[in-house]
Design an enzyme around this catalytic site. Structure first.
Site, mmCIF file in Angstrom:
data_model
loop_
_atom_site.group_PDB
_atom_site.id
_atom_site.type_symbol
_atom_site.label_atom_id
_atom_site.label_comp_id
_atom_site.label_asym_id
_atom_site.label_seq_id
_atom_site.Cartn_x
_atom_site.Cartn_y
_atom_site.Cartn_z
ATOM 1 N N SER A 90 -2.982 -14.349 4.973
ATOM 2 C CA SER A 90 -3.743 -15.611 4.954
ATOM 3 C C SER A 90 -5.225 -15.258 4.958
ATOM 4 C CB SER A 90 -3.424 -16.432 6.207
ATOM 5 O OG SER A 90 -4.375 -17.465 6.380
ATOM 6 N N LYS B 289 -2.125 -12.253 10.901
ATOM 7 C CA LYS B 289 -2.259 -12.188 9.439
ATOM 8 C C LYS B 289 -3.140 -11.006 9.023
ATOM 9 C CE LYS B 289 0.473 -15.511 8.169
ATOM 10 N NZ LYS B 289 1.683 -15.226 7.381
ATOM 11 N N TYR C 200 -2.755 -16.435 15.240
ATOM 12 C CA TYR C 200 -2.323 -16.474 13.837
ATOM 13 C C TYR C 200 -3.200 -15.545 12.995
ATOM 14 C CZ TYR C 200 -1.345 -18.503 9.205
ATOM 15 O OH TYR C 200 -1.006 -18.695 7.883
#
Ligand SMILES: NC(=O)c1ccc[n+]([C@@H]2O[C@H](COP(=O)([O-])OP(=O)(O)OC[C@H]3O[C@@H](n4cnc5c(N)ncnc54)[C@H](OP(=O)(O)O)[C@@H]3O)[C@@H](O)[C@H]2O)c1
Length: 252
Positions: free
Chosen positions: A144, A161, A157
């Site tokens: 991401s 990523k 997160y």
């Protein structure tokens, strides 16, 4: 959906593919003639996706991506059903928490890592052991843009990523020359996962992108299919940023 091509003789596993980006990756692979196993937690959602994709070429296997028994079963049943497993798309991911990282529950942080990073490593190991070590193949990991710079309030997160980017490089270095491993880092793509980021204000959200729209799952599906093809035969260890030009804004 375009008319499916004749059987390519190639086989793929796409994790987290009952909807969204994973579904679009599976759809692009099926359209070019690959046989594909898709995974996800909900049996019903998977069954619906298999029916939509074309059940003669698609197998659904329900389970949690981080579960090692599910990883092994997925690879084993794919080889049983289709005879091989050339490609792996590690797409399943989670982002369950919003808030400052200084106050992040470490149990939640572990869960995010387990689902986003350890799962991808586990699937890569199983695929390697059962097929790719001997026969070669290619892997694509869905990272991401949140992993490429600070991602305030979705820190766990973002860190996970970022780990996907290095996992991609590690695997690429160790698995060459037979296996190519690349990643894709999307910005906001219109899926259930990202809905909170744009629902009710899509025009405003899209205005920040040089290409003046948010991503759609097909934007990622086509790129993943390219990386999982011979057209990308000299590309490995890379992270392809697919962001409607968003990163250009960092320098204006
Ligand atoms: N959408 C974006 O803006 C965006 C941007 C950058 C990166 N990404 C990444 O792209 C990937 C896919 O996201 P998406 O936007 O397509 O999400 P989505 O539309 O919510 O789809 C997620 C898919 O993964 C499955 N899934 C979720 N958790 C799972 C688990 N623990 N084990 C197995 N399957 C699981 C879901 O089915 P079940 O719920 O039935 O399990 C569903 O099929 C994620 O890794 C995400 O981090 C998304």
């Amino acid at each position: 959906m375009s008319t499916p091509q004749p059987d390519s003789g190639r086989v793929a596993i796409v994790t987290g593919a009952s909807r969204g980006i994973g579904y679009a990756i599976a759809e692009a692979l099926v359209a070019r003639g690959d046989r594909v196993t898709i995974t996800g937690r909900s049996e019903d959602a998977l069954k619906e996706a298999v029916d939509r994709l074309g059940s003669d070429r698609v197998l659904g296997i329900a389970g949690k991506a981080h579960d090692e028994a599910h990883q092994a079963e997925t690879v084993e049943r794919t080889i049983e059903a289709f005879g091989r497993v050339d490609f792996l798309a590690n797409n399943a991911g989670t982002n369950p928490v919003f808030g400052p990282i200084a106050e992040l529950d470490l149990g939640v942080a572990r869960k995010v890592f387990e689902t986003n990073v350890i799962s991808a490593l586990g699937f890569a190991q199983q695929t390697y052991k059962a097929w790719q070590k001997e026969h070669g193949g290619a892997i694509v990991n869905i990272s991401s843009v949140s992993g490429l710079s600070a991602a305030p309030f979705i820190g766990a997160y973002g860190i996970s990523k970022a780990a996907m980017v290095n996992l991609t490089q590690q695997l690429a270095a160790e698995m060459a020359p037979g296996i190519r491993v690349n990643a894709i880092a999307p910005a906001v793509v219109k899926t259930k996962f990202a809905a909170a980021l744009y629902e009710g204000r899509e025009e405003e959200a899209a205005a920040a992108y040089p290409l003046k729209r948010l991503g759609v799952p097909e934007d990622i599906g086509g790129a993943a299919a390219f990386l999982l093809s011979d057209a990308a035969a000299w590309i490995t260890g890379q992270t392809l940023v697919i962001d409607g030009g968003m990163f250009l804004n960092a320098f204006v």
